[in-house]
Design a protein around this motif. Structure first.
Motif, PDB file in Angstrom:
ATOM      1  N   PRO A  45      13.429  -1.063 -10.439  1.00 13.24           N
ATOM      2  CA  PRO A  45      12.653  -2.089  -9.737  1.00 13.24           C
ATOM      3  C   PRO A  45      11.484  -1.458  -8.973  1.00 13.24           C
ATOM      4  N   TRP A  46      10.439  -2.251  -8.763  1.00 13.80           N
ATOM      5  CA  TRP A  46       9.294  -1.814  -7.957  1.00 13.80           C
ATOM      6  C   TRP A  46       9.476  -2.348  -6.546  1.00 13.80           C
ATOM      7  N   ARG A 101      13.845   6.249  -0.496  1.00  6.82           N
ATOM      8  CA  ARG A 101      13.323   7.507  -1.037  1.00  6.82           C
ATOM      9  C   ARG A 101      14.360   8.168  -1.974  1.00  6.82           C
ATOM     10  N   GLU A 102      15.593   8.122  -1.529  1.00  6.40           N
ATOM     11  CA  GLU A 102      16.690   8.674  -2.342  1.00  6.40           C
ATOM     12  C   GLU A 102      16.705   8.030  -3.740  1.00  6.40           C
ATOM     13  N   ARG A 103      16.559   6.724  -3.770  1.00  5.38           N
ATOM     14  CA  ARG A 103      16.581   6.013  -5.053  1.00  5.38           C
ATOM     15  C   ARG A 103      15.325   6.300  -5.861  1.00  5.38           C
ATOM     16  N   ALA A 104      14.191   6.432  -5.162  1.00  5.24           N
ATOM     17  CA  ALA A 104      12.936   6.738  -5.867  1.00  5.24           C
ATOM     18  C   ALA A 104      13.031   8.120  -6.505  1.00  5.24           C
ATOM     19  N   GLU A 105      13.586   9.076  -5.744  1.00  5.31           N
ATOM     20  CA  GLU A 105      13.693  10.445  -6.267  1.00  5.31           C
ATOM     21  C   GLU A 105      14.645  10.516  -7.460  1.00  5.31           C
ATOM     22  N   ALA A 106      15.624   9.622  -7.485  1.00  3.34           N
ATOM     23  CA  ALA A 106      16.578   9.592  -8.613  1.00  3.34           C
ATOM     24  C   ALA A 106      16.024   8.750  -9.774  1.00  3.34           C
ATOM     25  N   GLY A 107      14.780   8.242  -9.619  1.00  2.72           N
ATOM     26  CA  GLY A 107      14.166   7.467 -10.705  1.00  2.72           C
ATOM     27  C   GLY A 107      14.693   6.040 -10.789  1.00  2.72           C
ATOM     28  N   ARG A 108      15.352   5.574  -9.702  1.00  2.18           N
ATOM     29  CA  ARG A 108      15.943   4.237  -9.740  1.00  2.18           C
ATOM     30  C   ARG A 108      15.126   3.210  -8.966  1.00  2.18           C
ATOM     31  N   LEU A 109      13.951   3.630  -8.450  1.00  2.00           N
ATOM     32  CA  LEU A 109      13.092   2.721  -7.691  1.00  2.00           C
ATOM     33  C   LEU A 109      11.665   3.222  -7.787  1.00  2.00           C
ATOM     34  N   ARG A 110      10.712   2.303  -7.994  1.00  2.00           N
ATOM     35  CA  ARG A 110       9.294   2.671  -7.925  1.00  2.00           C
ATOM     36  C   ARG A 110       8.837   2.256  -6.528  1.00  2.00           C
ATOM     37  N   TYR A 111       8.792   3.222  -5.634  1.00  2.00           N
ATOM     38  CA  TYR A 111       8.649   2.952  -4.190  1.00  2.00           C
ATOM     39  C   TYR A 111       7.213   3.212  -3.743  1.00  2.00           C
ATOM     40  N   HIS A 112       6.530   2.157  -3.257  1.00  2.00           N
ATOM     41  CA  HIS A 112       5.135   2.286  -2.826  1.00  2.00           C
ATOM     42  C   HIS A 112       4.994   1.780  -1.402  1.00  2.00           C
ATOM     43  N   ALA A 170      -2.003   0.124  -8.003  1.00  2.00           N
ATOM     44  CA  ALA A 170      -0.973   0.522  -8.979  1.00  2.00           C
ATOM     45  C   ALA A 170      -0.967  -0.417 -10.183  1.00  2.00           C
ATOM     46  N   ILE A 171      -1.996  -1.261 -10.286  1.00  2.00           N
ATOM     47  CA  ILE A 171      -1.921  -2.357 -11.257  1.00  2.00           C
ATOM     48  C   ILE A 171      -1.845  -1.863 -12.710  1.00  2.00           C
ATOM     49  N   GLY A 172      -2.427  -0.677 -12.952  1.00  2.00           N
ATOM     50  CA  GLY A 172      -2.353  -0.116 -14.312  1.00  2.00           C
ATOM     51  C   GLY A 172      -0.899   0.032 -14.763  1.00  2.00           C
ATOM     52  N   ASP A 173      -0.010   0.375 -13.829  1.00  2.00           N
ATOM     53  CA  ASP A 173       1.409   0.549 -14.167  1.00  2.00           C
ATOM     54  C   ASP A 173       2.223  -0.725 -13.956  1.00  2.00           C
ATOM     55  N   VAL A 174       1.941  -1.419 -12.847  1.00  2.00           N
ATOM     56  CA  VAL A 174       2.795  -2.576 -12.539  1.00  2.00           C
ATOM     57  C   VAL A 174       2.302  -3.838 -13.268  1.00  2.00           C
ATOM     58  N   GLY A 175       1.033  -3.846 -13.676  1.00  2.00           N
ATOM     59  CA  GLY A 175       0.466  -5.019 -14.376  1.00  2.00           C
ATOM     60  C   GLY A 175       1.300  -5.433 -15.590  1.00  2.00           C
ATOM     61  N   TYR A 225      -1.126 -13.437  -3.948  1.00  2.00           N
ATOM     62  CA  TYR A 225      -1.419 -14.392  -5.032  1.00  2.00           C
ATOM     63  C   TYR A 225      -2.726 -14.026  -5.738  1.00  2.00           C
ATOM     64  N   GLU A 226      -3.663 -13.462  -4.979  1.00  2.00           N
ATOM     65  CA  GLU A 226      -4.918 -13.013  -5.615  1.00  2.00           C
ATOM     66  C   GLU A 226      -4.614 -11.942  -6.661  1.00  2.00           C
ATOM     67  N   VAL A 227      -3.785 -10.978  -6.255  1.00  2.00           N
ATOM     68  CA  VAL A 227      -3.450  -9.877  -7.179  1.00  2.00           C
ATOM     69  C   VAL A 227      -2.659 -10.422  -8.370  1.00  2.00           C
ATOM     70  N   LEU A 228      -1.692 -11.302  -8.102  1.00  2.00           N
ATOM     71  CA  LEU A 228      -0.897 -11.859  -9.207  1.00  2.00           C
ATOM     72  C   LEU A 228      -1.800 -12.667 -10.135  1.00  2.00           C
ATOM     73  N   GLY A 229      -2.734 -13.415  -9.535  1.00  2.04           N
ATOM     74  CA  GLY A 229      -3.652 -14.245 -10.342  1.00  2.04           C
ATOM     75  C   GLY A 229      -4.509 -13.389 -11.262  1.00  2.04           C
TER      76      GLY A 229
END
Ligand code: NAP
Length: 295
Positions: A181-182, A200-211, A235-240, A263-267
C-alpha cells in the motif's frame, strides 16, 4: 455490509446513556521532545465493553468528558478514530488505542486561551483512570471484505493517521498478499511524525510505500510547500498507474482542507476516481473507490 474478512460491522453497542468504561493502561508520547505539539498514543482496556473485539479500524469511539459546558449542560461526547486494528493492541480486541493531540490555541477573534475539552481531558489522564466510551460509529471508512481484491492508497494529515495504522495491521492479519500500500502522510515538522518507526519498518521491508509531507520544512522540487497533495504529485509517475487501476481504493483522513488539493491531483492522474456534483460540477469522491473522513 461487512468489514475485512467478512467481519460484522457493529454500530452503537454503547450509547451515551449506557457507556462502557475504558481503563487507561498505556500512555506514550508520539511526538519528539522538541515538537511544539503534544500528541499521545493512549491505550484503554475495554475488556468489559460490548465492543471489545467488535470494532474495526476506520470506526470511531465516542468519549464523554466529565463536567459541564459553559451553559451548565453535561459535555457532549467527542469522536476519536481508533488507531488499533479490530484485534486491538493485545491481539484479541480487549484494548483499543487512540491517537490524541492536545488542542491548545489562541483565536484572534476570541480573547484568551482555547483549551480543547476532550483532548486535554484524555491527554491529562493517568494510567489506571477510567473514561466513558460509546460506539462504535461509522460504517463507510472501512477496509473491503476481500482485501486481496484491491490495491491501496492512503492519504493522511496529522492525527488522521490513526485509521491507517489499524488498516495496515488488519491487512497483515488478513494475509494481504498484494503489492505494498501507498501512504502519503502530512505533518508540520519532522518532530511531529506519528508512528514513524511503525511505518518505516514496513517501508524498509518493502511492505509500504511511505511518503512524508513535512509542510513547514523545505520545498518540493517544484518549489511548493510540501503538502500531501504536492508530494503525491511528485510521485505521480509511480503512483499514477496505481490510481488508474480500477481495483485501487483511495482513503483520505485528516484535515478537511486537503480535499481540494487531493481532488485536483486525482482529477489529473485518474479522473475515474471522481464524480461531478450534478448541479455545481464540483469534484466529489467516487463512491466505492474513494473514502473520506475529514474534519
Ligand atoms: P497537524 O498536526 O496540524 O497536521 C496537519 C498537516 O496538514 C500539517 O502539515 C498542515 O500544514 C497540513 N495542511 C494544512 N492545510 C492543508 C491543506 N489545505 N492541504 C494539505 N495539507 C494541509 O494536524 P492535526 O492537528 O492532527 O489535525 C488533523 C485533523 O484531522 C484534525 O482536524 C482532526 O479533527 C482530523 N482527524 C480526523 C479524523 C477522522 O476524520 N476520523 C481522525 C483523526 C483526525 P501546515 O500546518 O503547515 O499548514
Amino acid at each position: 455490509m461487512n468489514g475485512i474478512g467478512g467481519r460484522e460491522v457493529h454500530i452503537n453497542l454503547h450509547t451515551p446513556k449506557d457507556p462502557a468504561r475504558g481503563r487507561l493502561i498505556e500512555k506514550t508520547k508520539l511526538v519528539e521532545k522538541k515538537s511544539p505539539h503534544h500528541t499521545w498514543h493512549l491505550v484503554y482496556d475495554i475488556s468489559g465493553a460490548r465492543f471489545a473485539g467488535r470494532y474495526l479500524a476506520g470506526q470511531s469511539l465516542g468519549v464523554i468528558p466529565p463536567g459541564v459546558d459553559e451553559e451548565g449542560r453535561p459535555h457532549k461526547l467527542r469522536l476519536y478514530s481508533v488507531a488499533s486494528p479490530w484485534f486491538g493492541e493485545d491481539g484479541e480486541g480487549k484494548t483499543v488505542a487512540f491517537c490524541v493531540k492536545r488542542e491548545i490555541d489562541e483565536h484572534w477573534y476570541r480573547p484568551g486561551l482555547h483549551i480543547g475539552v476532550c483532548s486535554n481531558y484524555l491527554c491529562n489522564m493517568q494510567v489506571g483512570e477510567e473514561a466513558l466510551l460509546t460506539g462504535p460509529s461509522g460504517n463507510r471508512f472501512l477496509l473491503p471484505e476481500d482485501p486481496n481484491a484491491h490495491r491501496y492508497v492512503f492519504i493522511a494529515t496529522g492525527t488522521g493517521i490513526a485509521p491507517f495504522r489499524g488498516f495496515l495491521l488488519e491487512l497483515e492479519r488478513a494475509g494481504y498478499s498484494g503489492d505494498a500500500p501507498w501512504l502519503f502522510f502530512g505533518v508540520p515538522y519532522s518532530t511531529d511524525i506519528l508512528y514513524d518507526s511503525f511505518f518505516r519498518e514496513r517501508a524498509e521491508a518493502g511492505r509500504l510505500r511511505y511518503h512524508l509531507a513535512i509542510s513547514r520544512e523545505g520545498r518540493t522540487r517544484a518549489g511548493k510547500r510540501p503538502y500531501v497533495q504536492e508530494v503525491m504529485r511528485e510521485a505521480i509517475g509511480d503512483v499514477g498507474p496505481v490510481l488508474r487501476d480500477p481495483r485501487t481504493l483511495v482513503y483520505l483522513c485528516g484535515l478537511k482542507g486537503m480535499e481540494t488539493g487531493i481532488y485536483e491531483v486525482l482529477g489529473e492522474a485518474a479522473p475515474d476516481l471522481l464524480e461531478r456534483h450534478p448541479k455545481t460540477g464540483a469534484p466529489l469522491p467516487r463512491k466505492g473507490r474513494v473514502f473520506v473522513e475529514v474534519y
